[in-house]
Design a protein around this motif. Structure first.
Motif: not given
Length: 195
Positions: A22, A25-26, A29, A32, A36, A98-100, A102-103, A107
């Motif tokens: 969280e 920064d997206r 990548t 992330l 992940w 990093g895309t919406d 994916w987030f 989540t």
């Protein structure tokens, strides 16, 4: 060493890794993806270790203590939760890091995992500490730690039918020679020997 403590330790690490995600920064990548990758592998391994070691033991001690309905319900719910977590992990894998989308999938995994951990800590782990002595919890902790160590690189994620999981576990538990009691609420055949 106590299996309930090892499970709580894993929960703490899962929460920590989600919190780290969280704060990244997206646009980063690579970072992330690395965090992940570690977390998703860990979530799947933890779920599988619980399914192989903890939940069969919870069912055994709960049934022996005549709390069949309660431990079956807790186990059914846990397996359902594990499936939701696996499905969210798989969904994240369908999207670029990093895309919406994916987030959103990450989540969803966090929410499913958080709900699962809260219920497990409040119900299954508490019941197990009440029903199983420390020598048994230690024995299972050794098996749990060994399982996670042997499979540190990951396990194959496979959703399970919760009712079939409980039925299969109960069929493997030692039974007495007495005929099954009707209306007990158990998904298995026969009554169990106390351990």
């Amino acid at each position: 060493m106590d299996i309930t403590e090892l499970i709580l330790d894993d929960h703490h690490e899962q929460r920590r890794l989600f919190a780290i995600l969280e704060q990244i920064d997206r646009a980063e990548t690579g970072v992330l993806s690395a965090i992940w990758g570690r977390l998703s592998t860990f979530l799947e391994l933890h779920a599988k270790a619980e399914e192989e070691i903890f939940y069969p033991a919870l069912l055994q001690v709960g049934i022996a203590a005549r709390r069949t309905g309660r431990v079956e319900d807790e186990t059914l719910d846990a397996i359902h939760d594990h499936n939701e977590i696996r499905d969210a992990i798989a969904e994240a894998g369908r999207h670029r890091v990093g895309t919406d989308d994916w987030f959103a999938a990450v989540t969803a995994a966090n929410l499913a995992n958080s709900d699962h951990m809260a219920e497990e800590e409040r119900e299954g782990l508490t019941d197990f500490r009440r029903l199983a002595g420390l020598p048994r919890r230690h024995q299972l902790a050794v098996a749990f730690a060994a399982y996670e160590a042997r499979n540190y690189a990951g396990v194959k994620p496979v959703d399970q039918d919760p009712a079939e999981y409980v039925r299969a576990v109960e069929e493997k538990l030692p039974t007495t020679e007495q005929p099954p009691t009707t209306g007990s609420g158990s998904l298995s055949v026969g009554s169990l020997k106390p351990n």
